[in-house]
Design a protein around this motif. Sequence first.
Motif, PDB file in Angstrom:
ATOM      1  N   ASN A 172       0.841  -1.202   0.000  1.00  0.00           N
ATOM      2  CA  ASN A 172       0.000   0.000   0.000  1.00  0.00           C
ATOM      3  C   ASN A 172       0.877   1.253   0.000  1.00  0.00           C
ATOM      4  O   ASN A 172       1.021   1.939   0.996  1.00  0.00           O
ATOM      5  N   ASN A 173       1.482   1.540  -1.149  1.00  0.00           N
ATOM      6  CA  ASN A 173       2.357   2.700  -1.257  1.00  0.00           C
ATOM      7  C   ASN A 173       1.577   3.974  -1.001  1.00  0.00           C
ATOM      8  O   ASN A 173       0.374   4.044  -1.234  1.00  0.00           O
ATOM      9  N   GLY A 174       2.291   5.004  -0.524  1.00  0.00           N
ATOM     10  CA  GLY A 174       1.640   6.249  -0.160  1.00  0.00           C
ATOM     11  C   GLY A 174       2.021   7.405  -1.049  1.00  0.00           C
ATOM     12  O   GLY A 174       3.113   7.438  -1.626  1.00  0.00           O
ATOM     13  N   THR A 175       1.110   8.373  -1.154  1.00  0.00           N
ATOM     14  CA  THR A 175       1.360   9.619  -1.870  1.00  0.00           C
ATOM     15  C   THR A 175       1.595  10.708  -0.840  1.00  0.00           C
ATOM     16  O   THR A 175       0.808  10.869   0.094  1.00  0.00           O
ATOM     17  N   LEU A 176       2.665  11.462  -1.010  1.00  0.00           N
ATOM     18  CA  LEU A 176       3.027  12.522  -0.080  1.00  0.00           C
ATOM     19  C   LEU A 176       2.443  13.840  -0.563  1.00  0.00           C
ATOM     20  O   LEU A 176       2.544  14.181  -1.743  1.00  0.00           O
ATOM     21  N   VAL A 177       1.825  14.578   0.349  1.00  0.00           N
ATOM     22  CA  VAL A 177       1.186  15.851   0.011  1.00  0.00           C
ATOM     23  C   VAL A 177       1.625  16.927   0.988  1.00  0.00           C
ATOM     24  O   VAL A 177       2.328  16.660   1.967  1.00  0.00           O
ATOM     25  N   ASN A 178       1.198  18.147   0.759  1.00  0.00           N
ATOM     26  CA  ASN A 178       1.436  19.282   1.660  1.00  0.00           C
ATOM     27  C   ASN A 178       2.907  19.645   1.801  1.00  0.00           C
ATOM     28  O   ASN A 178       3.417  19.805   2.904  1.00  0.00           O
ATOM     29  N   ASP A 179       3.609  19.778   0.701  1.00  0.00           N
ATOM     30  CA  ASP A 179       4.976  20.287   0.699  1.00  0.00           C
ATOM     31  C   ASP A 179       5.908  19.500   1.613  1.00  0.00           C
ATOM     32  O   ASP A 179       6.518  20.041   2.542  1.00  0.00           O
ATOM     33  N   VAL A 180       6.041  18.216   1.366  1.00  0.00           N
ATOM     34  CA  VAL A 180       6.912  17.356   2.160  1.00  0.00           C
ATOM     35  C   VAL A 180       8.353  17.806   2.018  1.00  0.00           C
ATOM     36  O   VAL A 180       8.826  18.096   0.917  1.00  0.00           O
ATOM     37  N   ALA A 181       9.056  17.885   3.114  1.00  0.00           N
ATOM     38  CA  ALA A 181      10.487  18.202   3.108  1.00  0.00           C
ATOM     39  C   ALA A 181      11.233  16.985   3.626  1.00  0.00           C
ATOM     40  O   ALA A 181      11.043  16.580   4.770  1.00  0.00           O
ATOM     41  N   TRP A 182      12.045  16.371   2.796  1.00  0.00           N
ATOM     42  CA  TRP A 182      12.828  15.207   3.207  1.00  0.00           C
ATOM     43  C   TRP A 182      13.940  15.655   4.132  1.00  0.00           C
ATOM     44  O   TRP A 182      14.559  16.682   3.926  1.00  0.00           O
ATOM     45  N   ALA A 183      14.189  14.891   5.173  1.00  0.00           N
ATOM     46  CA  ALA A 183      15.226  15.237   6.143  1.00  0.00           C
ATOM     47  C   ALA A 183      16.158  14.052   6.323  1.00  0.00           C
ATOM     48  O   ALA A 183      15.801  12.907   6.058  1.00  0.00           O
ATOM     49  N   THR A 184      17.358  14.342   6.750  1.00  0.00           N
ATOM     50  CA  THR A 184      18.305  13.278   7.117  1.00  0.00           C
ATOM     51  C   THR A 184      18.576  13.424   8.604  1.00  0.00           C
ATOM     52  O   THR A 184      18.434  14.488   9.190  1.00  0.00           O
ATOM     53  N   HIS A 185      18.965  12.322   9.210  1.00  0.00           N
ATOM     54  CA  HIS A 185      19.260  12.365  10.649  1.00  0.00           C
ATOM     55  C   HIS A 185      20.514  11.620  10.934  1.00  0.00           C
ATOM     56  O   HIS A 185      21.083  10.954  10.136  1.00  0.00           O
TER      57      HIS A 185
END
Length: 185
Positions: A172-185
């Motif tokens: 069940n792959n997902g769609t990202l909405v609302n200006d997702v910002a990828w982060a690293t940790h």
Amino acid sequence: RTSWQGVCGCGKSTGYDGYRLGISSDHEIHALMGDANSFVYVNGDTTTIQNNTWRFISTTYDGTTLKVYLAGEDDGGSMVLYNRSDSEVTMTFDDNFLIGSWSDNISDLLGHVDEVSLFNKVLSSEELATLYGSDGDPVNAGDARTISGLVGYYRLEEGTGTSTEDSSSTGNNGTLVNDVAWATH
């Protein structure tokens, strides 16, 4: 932080149909399970969630008891019944599962989410410990695919784009909405 923040949830956009996990306006872990206009909820009562700190939070519901956990440990809190005489909630879901918000799409999380996993059973304390990770660092969480009952596993490691892969066997792959910002940790 002065408002409620959704970490994840699924349900109708109005009323209380569905489930959610998040942070209360008092900085406590919050979980809710509901159907129509009645629900059962619990707020953790042993830990205040601080800003700028990774936390491993989780919730379980066995059909009658709703609990919240921090770092794999029960975070206390008393279950509250609203407009109902028992805590047994029967739910069906026709709506999308959201990460970083709840079903109302207005209780957005002001923070980052690293991994989200969903199970069709209540996890034991040993299974929660596996997810939390052996070194106690929630950034190094264990692999949810090693635990039976997995129905959704979003590792959120793509780094770019507007979709996220479900690493469980359900796909069940997902769609990202609302200006997702990828982060690293």
